[in-house]
Write an enzyme that holds these catalytic residues in place. Structure first.
Site, short mmCIF file in Angstrom:
data_model
loop_
_atom_site.label_atom_id
_atom_site.label_comp_id
_atom_site.label_asym_id
_atom_site.label_seq_id
_atom_site.Cartn_x
_atom_site.Cartn_y
_atom_site.Cartn_z
N LYS A 28 2.41 -1.70 15.98
CA LYS A 28 3.67 -1.61 15.26
C LYS A 28 3.82 -0.21 14.66
O LYS A 28 4.89 0.37 14.63
CB LYS A 28 3.68 -2.64 14.13
CG LYS A 28 4.90 -2.58 13.24
CD LYS A 28 4.79 -3.61 12.12
CE LYS A 28 5.97 -3.53 11.17
NZ LYS A 28 5.78 -4.35 9.98
N GLN A 29 2.72 0.33 14.14
CA GLN A 29 2.79 1.60 13.44
C GLN A 29 1.43 2.29 13.50
O GLN A 29 0.45 1.69 13.95
CB GLN A 29 3.20 1.37 11.99
CG GLN A 29 2.19 0.59 11.17
CD GLN A 29 2.82 0.02 9.90
OE1 GLN A 29 3.53 -0.98 9.96
NE2 GLN A 29 2.54 0.64 8.78
N GLU A 50 -0.61 -4.20 11.79
CA GLU A 50 0.00 -5.52 11.52
C GLU A 50 0.27 -6.40 12.73
O GLU A 50 0.36 -7.61 12.60
CB GLU A 50 1.32 -5.40 10.73
CG GLU A 50 1.12 -4.96 9.32
CD GLU A 50 2.32 -5.16 8.42
OE1 GLU A 50 3.44 -5.31 8.93
OE2 GLU A 50 2.14 -5.16 7.19
N TRP A 108 0.83 -1.21 0.00
CA TRP A 108 0.00 0.00 0.00
C TRP A 108 0.86 1.26 0.00
O TRP A 108 0.33 2.37 0.02
CB TRP A 108 -0.92 0.02 1.22
CG TRP A 108 -0.22 0.25 2.54
CD1 TRP A 108 1.02 -0.20 2.90
CD2 TRP A 108 -0.69 1.02 3.65
NE1 TRP A 108 1.34 0.20 4.18
CE2 TRP A 108 0.30 0.96 4.66
CE3 TRP A 108 -1.84 1.74 3.92
CZ2 TRP A 108 0.18 1.58 5.90
CZ3 TRP A 108 -1.97 2.36 5.15
CH2 TRP A 108 -0.97 2.28 6.13
N ASP A 109 2.20 1.08 -0.02
CA ASP A 109 3.10 2.22 0.16
C ASP A 109 2.92 3.33 -0.87
O ASP A 109 3.35 4.45 -0.65
CB ASP A 109 4.56 1.75 0.15
CG ASP A 109 4.85 0.75 1.25
OD1 ASP A 109 4.04 -0.19 1.41
OD2 ASP A 109 5.86 0.89 1.95
C1 BGC Z 1 4.87 -2.17 7.00
C2 BGC Z 1 3.84 -2.02 5.91
C3 BGC Z 1 4.53 -1.67 4.62
C4 BGC Z 1 5.60 -2.70 4.30
C5 BGC Z 1 6.37 -2.35 3.06
C6 BGC Z 1 5.92 -3.18 6.58
O1 BGC Z 1 6.91 -3.25 7.54
O2 BGC Z 1 4.28 -2.60 8.19
O3 BGC Z 1 2.92 -1.02 6.26
O4 BGC Z 1 3.61 -1.65 3.58
O5 BGC Z 1 6.51 -2.75 5.36
O6 BGC Z 1 6.99 -1.12 3.17
#
Ligand code: BGC
Length: 821
Positions: A622-623, A502, A363-364
């Site tokens: 996590k984020q 996540e 989704w970046d």
């Molecule tokens: C993140 C995701 C991201 C992916 C690729 C993961 O560590 O949690 O949000 O899309 O890395 O960058």
């Protein structure tokens, strides 16, 4: 001294070499090559990698007795190799030299951001006082994307004789850049052949094992200058090229002495069977290198191409922050350039800079496209087309899951199938664990959001009414088909998902995967449903008919969409928005104790799993998850969305929500600090800079501990650029106007950006001393409407304006008082 356009490393540090290779990658959006030293080959501190945008291959591996299939961005034949040794008169040849050799005396490498070159100066000294000074300049051509070149200049001091230079193309390459993937199959190349032409051009071709993409590389290595009045090619001795089945070598011996330097230029052309307007990759590569101009001319045209890019994406921020931002922009443009717009590729999360996440697309793009659309809309459109071409695959995936519409994969590569692995390794415990991140269906909302925002920024109504509408409608349909009515709540629910966080992929002790009513998922789904309904109603009749035919949509579905978009469930607990239903009942983690025990707890999930516990039990993220809403939507928009859902999102609730998650997030992703900086810039300004700094330095100091060496974090890099461009200015592009609501941090109170808005290029925006400058270039475009502090200003082409920044809060910044979502 390091200038504002330079990124330098002094001295050779083997432990840092892989990180430097990633950060010194050169690319042009078609292919990229890590900044490895040409004298080295894979192993130890070195990992030379070359990656072509969108070139994947699939292999089957056996992990714990299970067959798993992975698609990888393929590490291509290495075009860089060029090694050398000295041959003093009357003495044996010296050893092959490289930065690892004990004769190394000096080493400095500099990325010249303005010109797009990597420059290296290396000095060797042997035990007998012989010096060799080597200066190298490499480029991956930004104008002619199939070309790369390497100039190496040798100066001898204290001896006379010759330099033996061996240049090669090495096809004996595997994907071994990520130690965690060591148990997986990695030989993606096969069918090699090598050859030489009469004019000294050598070539190698091969193809990928499963995806059957053909590659050809051709190379020309010549001595180019031997001092005034000399003919270097005549004095250089060329040996007959040497071939092995997977490599081809060229050897030159060049005389050197006090008056005579030796300069060698290696020029390479790279083509694939996917390229257009060619006969065969081999024919194109050989012709490409034969007709390529000399190094000086190549360098000049390369610099001109870069100058054009810098001009379109100007960003001026003083000091170190500005230098890092320029590096970020450099890497964004090397991964996604106007050449990318011609290809069938998405946004690789780790750039074309390494093999982490196998070059997959997540989704970046959510963090990249809003920046790109204001500079290179054609690139954004190309990246959206990557999704559009995979819409049928997304619809098939939804159907297989018993749903309607389009279910875009969490990880995407070549044909649009779900690429997320089934198992992932926790390096801390050594255990392979189920990977449920494929339940991050919110990726679909990201695609829809990107379509919408691209069209807002560019006024590309044609796209919105055709491919854009089809994607938006199919994504809305997916959400509607998954929304279940819960009579006890009198709300629709979306269950069994994973949110951006996540960490939470199941309820503690539950037999099934996923969590319910992830607030981010539900609110963005509501936004998609609202936008799709609105768009469908606004479509011109013929477009609507085409869309109905193509999608099989029944207009009656729209009524349900409208209803769901107003009644999706958003859970709350103790006055804050809950990340998901039941989140408030999870245990609190003793953060201080874990920080004390482990220091770095970014990957708390791995720490807890290794302890035999699970992060699913805790209020720990996590984020950014709920807070992502404050990143995607302006306060006014978010307030409107909540209002539509029957909630009042006042400042107090939002602040309490921000505080709650701020204290419970480990920032295990580089995206997290960026989003926190963005959100805090409007809520807790004093704390925002800490997160901004972390986002800025994430890759350059490798904050996640070893991950940047395996590829840059493209989303975070682009996100920091957007942080200045939109975060600090509050820039929104809607209703045919530029809406600004500046909130510059003291550390970023002076800056300038150049944007392209709805077809009009070179609009300059700047902030200095609490004043905003806008300059609109001469053109036949209508005047630009700018809304600032509730006032609309009309800026005619060919004029500039200085406006005072409004003081205090305005209605468009307050939650709950904005437009209807
Ligand atoms: C993140 C995701 C991201 C992916 C690729 C993961 O560590 O949690 O949000 O899309 O890395 O960058």
């Amino acid at each position: 001294m390091t200038g504002a356009w330079e990124w330098s490393y002094e001295g050779y540090e083997p432990d840092e070499e892989r990180l430097r290779e990633a950060l010194c990658t050169l690319g042009n959006g078609y292919f990229a090559t890590r900044g490895a030293a040409s004298e080295t080959s894979t192993g130890g501190p070195h990992y030379p990698g070359t990656y072509m945008a969108g070139c994947y291959d699939r292999l089957i591996s056996t992990v714990q007795g299970r067959k798993v299939e992975n698609a990888d961005l393929v590490n291509l034949p290495n075009w860089l190799p060029l090694r050398y040794r000295i041959r003093p008169v009357g003495a044996d040849p010296g050893p092959w030299l490289s930065p690892d050799h004990q004769h190394l005396k000096e080493h400095r490498q500099t990325l010249d951001l303005r010109r797009g070159t990597l420059n290296r100066r290396t000095v060797y000294e042997d035990g007998a006082g012989r010096h060799l000074d080597v200066e190298q300049c490499s480029l991956v051509h930004m104008g002619t994307p199939h070309l790369a070149a390497l100039r190496t200049a040798f100066t001898a001091d204290g001896w006379t004789g010759s330099i033996e230079v061996e240049a090669a193309i090495d096809g004996d390459i595997r994907n071994t850049g990520v130690p965690r993937y060591r148990d997986l199959s990695n030989r993606h190349l096969t069918g090699w052949s090598t050859g030489t032409g009469q004019d000294g051009v050598v070539w190698l071709r091969c193809r990928t094992v499963e995806s059957d993409i053909g590659f050809a590389l051709a190379s020309r290595t010549v001595a180019t200058s031997g001092g005034p009045g000399r003919h270097p090619e005549r004095s250089a001795r060329h040996y007959r090229p040497r071939q092995t089945p997977r490599q081809v070598f060229q050897t030159l011996v060049l005389p050197v002495d006090a008056e005579r330097d030796a300069v060698v230029d290696k020029t390479v052309a790279l083509y694939t069977s996917r390229d257009r307007a060619i006969g065969s990759p081999l024919r194109a590569a050989v012709a490409g290198v034969r007709t390529a101009p000399d190094f000086a001319e190549l360098l000049a045209s390369h610099c001109r191409a870069w100058a054009g890019l810098w001009d379109r994406a100007r960003i001026e921020v003083p000091g170190e922050a500005g230098r890092i931002l320029r590096l970020h922009l450099f890497h964004v443009l090397q991964t996604l350039s106007p050449h990318t717009a011609e290809l069938d590729v998405g946004v690789p999360a780790r750039g074309l800079h390494g093999e982490a996440y196998r070059g997959h697309v997540f989704w970046d793009e959510l963090f990249v496209l809003r920046f790109l659309s204001l500079h290179f809309p054609e690139v954004s459109r190309g990246l959206l087309d990557y999704r559009y071409r995979r819409l049928p695959a997304a619809c098939r995936a939804a159907q297989q899951a018993g749903r309607a519409g389009a279910m875009f994969p969490w990880q995407s590569a070549d044909d649009g199938r779900e690429e997320t692995q089934e198992l992932h390794l926790n390096p801390r415990s050594g255990r392979w664990l189920p990977d449920r991140s494929r339940l991050q269906h919110h990726v679909g909302s990201a695609v829809a959001y990107n379509v919408w925002q691209y069209c807002q920024a560019t006024a590309d109504t044609d796209y919105l009414h055709s491919k854009g509408a089809e994607m938006l409608l199919q994504i809305a349909r997916f959400w509607a088909s998954g929304a279940e009515w819960d009579a006890s709540l009198a709300r629709y629910r979306i269950r069994g998902v994973v949110g951006p966080d996540e960490y939470h992929d199941a309820y503690p002790g539950a037999g099934s995967a996923g969590i319910d009513d992830n607030a981010y998922t539900n609110v963005t789904a509501a936004w998609v449903l609202a936008r799709a309904t609105e768009l469908y109603r606004d479509l011109p009749e013929p477009r609507r008919r085409t869309l109905l035919e193509r999608s099989g949509l029944d207009p009656a579905e729209l009524e349900r969409w409208e209803d769901i978009s107003r009644r999706l469930y958003v859970p709350y607990h103790r006055g804050v928005i809950s990340q998901f239903a039941g989140y408030g009942e999870l245990d609190e983690l003793d953060w201080a104790a874990y920080r004390k025990r482990y220091g770095d707890i970014r990957r708390l999930d791995r720490i807890l799993e290794a302890e035999g516990d699970t992060v699913n039990r805790y209020q720990a993220s996590k984020q950014a998850d709920v807070l992502m809403l404050g990143y995607l939507f302006s306060p006014g928009e978010l307030g409107g969305l909540f209002q539509r859902l029957g909630h009042v999102l006042d400042d107090e609730t939002w602040r309490a929500t921000v505080d709650h998650y701020l204290a419970r997030t480990s920032h295990g992703s580089t995206l997290s600090s960026l989003v926190h900086a963005w959100v805090l810039a409007r809520v807790h300004r004093e704390e925002a800079w800490t997160y901004c700094e972390e986002a800025l330095t994430g890759d350059v100091v490798d904050i996640q501990g070893g991950t940047t060496a395996e590829g840059i974090h493209l989303g975070a890099m682009a996100g920091t650029l957007d942080f200045v461009q939109r975060g600090m200015t509050g820039l929104e592009t809607r209703d045919d106007a530029l809406w600004l609501s500046p909130a510059p941090l003291p550390q970023l109170s002076k800056f300038g950006v150049r944007i392209r808005f709805r077809g009009l290029g070179d609009v300059d925006l700047g902030i200095r001393a609490r004043r905003l400058r806008i300059a609109v270039p001469h053109s036949h475009h209508p005047a630009v409407r700018l809304v600032l502090g509730g006032h609309t200003h009309v800026i005619a082409p060919g004029t500039e304006r200085w406006l005072d920044l409004p003081t205090g809060r305005r209605s468009d910044r307050r939650h709950g008082k904005g437009r209807q979502g």
